[in-house]
Design a protein around this motif. Structure first.
Motif, short mmCIF file in Angstrom:
data_model
loop_
_atom_site.label_atom_id
_atom_site.label_comp_id
_atom_site.label_asym_id
_atom_site.label_seq_id
_atom_site.Cartn_x
_atom_site.Cartn_y
_atom_site.Cartn_z
N GLU A 194 1.02 -1.28 -0.04
CA GLU A 194 -0.02 0.01 0.23
C GLU A 194 0.92 1.34 0.25
O GLU A 194 0.45 2.35 0.71
N GLU A 195 2.04 1.11 -0.50
CA GLU A 195 2.88 2.36 -0.93
C GLU A 195 1.94 3.59 -1.30
O GLU A 195 2.25 4.71 -1.12
N SER A 196 0.99 3.13 -2.45
CA SER A 196 0.40 4.13 -3.04
C SER A 196 -0.64 4.88 -2.21
O SER A 196 -0.78 5.93 -2.59
N TYR A 197 -1.01 4.25 -1.37
CA TYR A 197 -1.88 5.00 -0.22
C TYR A 197 -1.19 6.14 0.50
O TYR A 197 -1.75 7.21 0.69
N ARG A 198 0.12 5.78 0.76
CA ARG A 198 0.76 6.85 1.62
C ARG A 198 1.05 7.98 0.31
O ARG A 198 0.98 9.22 0.75
N ARG A 199 1.12 7.86 -0.92
CA ARG A 199 1.39 8.72 -1.84
C ARG A 199 0.20 9.49 -2.13
O ARG A 199 0.01 10.74 -2.32
N ILE A 200 -0.89 8.69 -2.10
CA ILE A 200 -2.40 9.34 -2.23
C ILE A 200 -2.62 10.47 -1.15
O ILE A 200 -3.04 11.35 -1.38
N LEU A 201 -2.48 9.91 0.09
CA LEU A 201 -2.39 10.62 1.29
C LEU A 201 -1.49 11.97 0.86
O LEU A 201 -2.19 13.20 1.50
N ASN A 202 -0.44 11.90 0.82
CA ASN A 202 0.52 13.17 0.68
C ASN A 202 -0.19 14.03 -0.45
O ASN A 202 -0.10 15.08 -0.31
N SER A 203 -0.59 13.28 -1.55
CA SER A 203 -1.13 14.53 -2.42
C SER A 203 -2.43 15.27 -1.89
O SER A 203 -2.53 16.05 -2.61
N LEU A 204 -2.96 14.46 -1.12
CA LEU A 204 -4.52 15.15 -0.51
C LEU A 204 -3.85 16.48 0.26
O LEU A 204 -4.56 17.48 0.11
N PHE A 205 -2.75 16.05 1.01
CA PHE A 205 -2.31 17.20 1.83
C PHE A 205 -1.83 18.41 0.99
O PHE A 205 -1.79 19.66 1.28
N LEU A 206 -0.96 18.05 -0.10
CA LEU A 206 -0.57 19.07 -1.28
C LEU A 206 -1.65 19.76 -1.79
O LEU A 206 -1.52 20.97 -2.10
N PHE A 207 -2.52 19.11 -2.29
CA PHE A 207 -4.02 19.64 -2.82
C PHE A 207 -4.48 20.58 -1.73
O PHE A 207 -5.01 21.84 -2.19
N ALA A 208 -4.67 20.55 -0.50
CA ALA A 208 -5.11 21.33 0.35
C ALA A 208 -4.25 22.62 0.55
O ALA A 208 -4.64 23.84 0.69
N THR A 209 -3.00 22.44 0.36
CA THR A 209 -1.96 23.74 0.62
C THR A 209 -2.19 24.41 -0.66
O THR A 209 -2.05 25.85 -0.68
N ALA A 210 -2.21 23.74 -2.18
CA ALA A 210 -2.27 24.39 -3.19
C ALA A 210 -3.52 25.35 -3.51
O ALA A 210 -3.54 26.46 -3.84
N ILE A 211 -4.80 24.85 -2.96
CA ILE A 211 -6.25 25.57 -3.10
C ILE A 211 -6.01 26.74 -2.25
O ILE A 211 -7.03 27.88 -2.33
N THR A 212 -5.40 26.68 -0.85
CA THR A 212 -5.37 27.64 0.01
C THR A 212 -4.22 28.97 -0.23
O THR A 212 -4.55 29.84 -0.34
N LYS A 213 -3.16 28.28 -0.17
CA LYS A 213 -1.76 29.31 -0.18
C LYS A 213 -1.47 29.64 -1.59
O LYS A 213 -1.42 30.91 -1.77
N ASP A 214 -1.72 28.85 -2.55
CA ASP A 214 -1.13 29.38 -3.98
C ASP A 214 -2.27 29.97 -4.74
O ASP A 214 -2.22 31.05 -5.00
#
Length: 309
Positions: A194-214
């Protein structure tokens, strides 16, 4: 993206009559949202769900619950369920198509090629995140503006002295992207495949950062239990996300009485039984709406009352 965007407006959340009103607190937060740049809000305190449900009813929002997530498939299916289904029949059709596509790919790949399997899941999740990103950013061709433009009274109240009047077409309110029970994703322990699970979770946090900060397209609200909040904050701060905390205060005595009136009425409890339950709830409820509802259900049961008597 159009489906997600229209769904944000077509079916705003209908408040459960058993939820205790938090109008004063929600009004205060609404004003704060309109005055500040979009950020990632971590909710704390009592009655987080009822509070955010009231806020959700007031402005365009995407609500996603991860309560049932225990694997990558659960994460993707829950995500797509909450972003497409609010539109009704069309959303349900799209959701069914997405799930059938995922199931077909899983059957074709099976367990023989775990790397390709995980890669396809990451690709699909990236597409779904893109749909939400475009929806909250207004980057669609036919969905039109979001409902609930900026309130003129609020905008004029915070206008600097001597500044020009607000434009004829005020900027719409920034929508909410609500990620509920996100602590479930953190506490889930993926297996070796489930390494993909960790990468997907990280992409979710990056998404939250992008739509707020950027892009400043939306406010993101994270609802989690206490043990995982520090980890959430650490991850987001490491990504440079504008993290803010909002502590929901406990219910006041008058709000507890109002909620008890709504809960005890359908039970048909009167007299000494109702008074006894009120005293127990005030002593043990801690001003938490969910805890109060659980106590009333427990204390009003026939078995419990029979044992008490």
């Amino acid at each position: 993206p159009v489906v997600v965007r229209v769904g944000m407006q077509a079916q705003p959340y209908t408040l459960n009559p058993q939820l205790c009103p938090r109008d004063a607190e929600v009004d205060q937060w609404e004003r704060l949202l309109d005055r500040t740049a979009p950020g990632v809000w971590i909710l704390e305190g009592n009655g987080k769900t009822s509070f955010i449900r009231m806020a959700q009813a007031r402005r365009p929002s995407v609500y996603i619950s991860f309560r049932e997530c225990a694997s990558t498939h659960d994460l993707i299916f829950q995500f797509t369920k909450h972003i497409y289904q609010p539109l009704g029949i069309i959303g349900s059709f799209i959701l069914s198509y997405v799930q059938l596509t995922q199931a077909a790919i899983n059957l074709i790949l099976g367990d023989k090629d775990a790397d390709s399997h995980g890669l396809m899941q990451e690709v699909f999740f990236s597409l779904y995140l893109g749909h939400v990103r475009r929806a909250v950013s207004g980057d669609t061709t036919s969905a039109g503006p979001l409902r609930g433009g900026a309130n003129e009274t609020i905008s004029s109240a915070f206008r600097e002295p001597g500044s020009q009047a607000a434009p004829q077409n005020p900027k719409p309110q920034a929508p909410l992207v609500i990620l509920d029970h996100i602590d479930t994703l953190i506490s889930t322990a993926p297996g070796s495949k489930e390494e993909s699970y960790r990468r997907i979770l990280n992409s979710l946090f990056l998404f939250a950062t992008a739509i707020t900060k950027d892009s400043g397209a939306a406010h993101v609200v994270l609802i989690a239990q206490e043990p995982q909040r520090k980890e959430l904050q650490a991850r987001l701060l490491a990504l440079g996300a504008p993290v803010r905390h909002l502590k929901v205060p406990p219910l006041s005595d008058s709000e507890v009485e109002e909620l008890l009136g709504r809960l005890l009425g359908p039970q048909g409890l009167r007299g000494s039984d109702a008074d006894w339950i009120r005293n127990q709830v005030k002593r043990k409820g801690q001003g938490n709406p969910q805890r109060i509802k659980e106590l009333v259900a427990e204390l009003a049961s026939k078995e419990f009352n029979t044992a008490r008597k």
